[in-house]
Design a protein around this motif. Sequence first.
Motif, PDB file in Angstrom:
ATOM      1  N   LEU A  59      12.044   3.602   4.444  1.00 51.83           N
ATOM      2  CA  LEU A  59      10.865   4.016   5.127  1.00 51.83           C
ATOM      3  C   LEU A  59      11.047   5.130   5.814  1.00 51.83           C
ATOM      4  CD1 LEU A  59       9.057   0.619   6.300  1.00 51.83           C
ATOM      5  CD2 LEU A  59       8.543   2.045   4.462  1.00 51.83           C
ATOM      6  N   SER A  60      12.101   5.358   6.603  1.00 50.77           N
ATOM      7  CA  SER A  60      12.323   6.626   7.148  1.00 50.77           C
ATOM      8  C   SER A  60      12.674   7.709   6.178  1.00 50.77           C
ATOM      9  CB  SER A  60      13.500   6.426   8.116  1.00 50.77           C
ATOM     10  OG  SER A  60      14.715   6.261   7.702  1.00 50.77           O
ATOM     11  N   VAL A  64       5.046   9.319   2.706  1.00 49.59           N
ATOM     12  CA  VAL A  64       4.180   8.186   2.699  1.00 49.59           C
ATOM     13  C   VAL A  64       3.714   7.934   1.188  1.00 49.59           C
ATOM     14  CG1 VAL A  64       1.894   7.459   3.612  1.00 49.59           C
ATOM     15  CG2 VAL A  64       3.525   8.691   5.025  1.00 49.59           C
ATOM     16  N   GLY A  65       3.538   6.925   0.702  1.00 52.39           N
ATOM     17  CA  GLY A  65       3.316   6.564  -0.439  1.00 52.39           C
ATOM     18  C   GLY A  65       4.089   6.816  -1.643  1.00 52.39           C
ATOM     19  N   ALA A  66       5.481   7.111  -1.495  1.00 58.58           N
ATOM     20  CA  ALA A  66       6.254   7.646  -2.635  1.00 58.58           C
ATOM     21  C   ALA A  66       6.594   6.508  -3.235  1.00 58.58           C
ATOM     22  CB  ALA A  66       7.494   8.354  -1.806  1.00 58.58           C
ATOM     23  N   LEU A  67       6.769   5.268  -2.506  1.00 60.54           N
ATOM     24  CA  LEU A  67       7.167   4.042  -3.387  1.00 60.54           C
ATOM     25  C   LEU A  67       6.238   2.993  -3.283  1.00 60.54           C
ATOM     26  CD1 LEU A  67      10.938   3.452  -3.290  1.00 60.54           C
ATOM     27  CD2 LEU A  67       9.636   4.316  -5.253  1.00 60.54           C
ATOM     28  N   GLU A  68       5.878   2.204  -4.208  1.00 63.18           N
ATOM     29  CA  GLU A  68       4.981   1.125  -4.139  1.00 63.18           C
ATOM     30  C   GLU A  68       5.700  -0.311  -4.750  1.00 63.18           C
ATOM     31  OE1 GLU A  68       0.914   2.387  -5.644  1.00 63.18           O
ATOM     32  OE2 GLU A  68       0.746   3.826  -4.469  1.00 63.18           O
ATOM     33  N   PRO A  69       5.239  -1.174  -4.372  1.00 65.75           N
ATOM     34  CA  PRO A  69       5.570  -2.404  -5.056  1.00 65.75           C
ATOM     35  C   PRO A  69       5.332  -2.236  -6.629  1.00 65.75           C
ATOM     36  CG  PRO A  69       4.474  -2.963  -3.282  1.00 65.75           C
ATOM     37  CD  PRO A  69       4.356  -1.714  -3.320  1.00 65.75           C
ATOM     38  N   GLY A  70       6.381  -2.675  -7.511  1.00 62.35           N
ATOM     39  CA  GLY A  70       6.176  -2.571  -8.951  1.00 62.35           C
ATOM     40  C   GLY A  70       6.946  -1.402  -9.381  1.00 62.35           C
TER      41      GLY A  70
END
Length: 89
Positions: A59-60, A64-70
């Motif tokens: 996360l650090s 923001v939003g670079a990775l999402e579940p899936g």
Amino acid sequence: MQPLTDEDMAILGLDQATPIYWQWQNTGTQDQLVLGGKLSLDSVGSLASLQQFSKANILSELPVGALEPGEMIRLVEGYFVIDEADLFG
């Protein structure tokens, strides 16, 4: 994070997915050695291992939003699918 098997990859097809590479990054500082990586859409340099990824505070390291579940991530050991626990602990 769930590993993708050869069968999974055959069904998905790499042309249908955009793997995100977790590159090994060693700047010589303790913080970077612990984090041990950065995201890249291109496979350049050394990939980080599953152990290095699991130690990273992603996360650090992420915009923001670079990775999402899936989403798919590529490590030394192969391709994996991100799940919510990877992103939200």
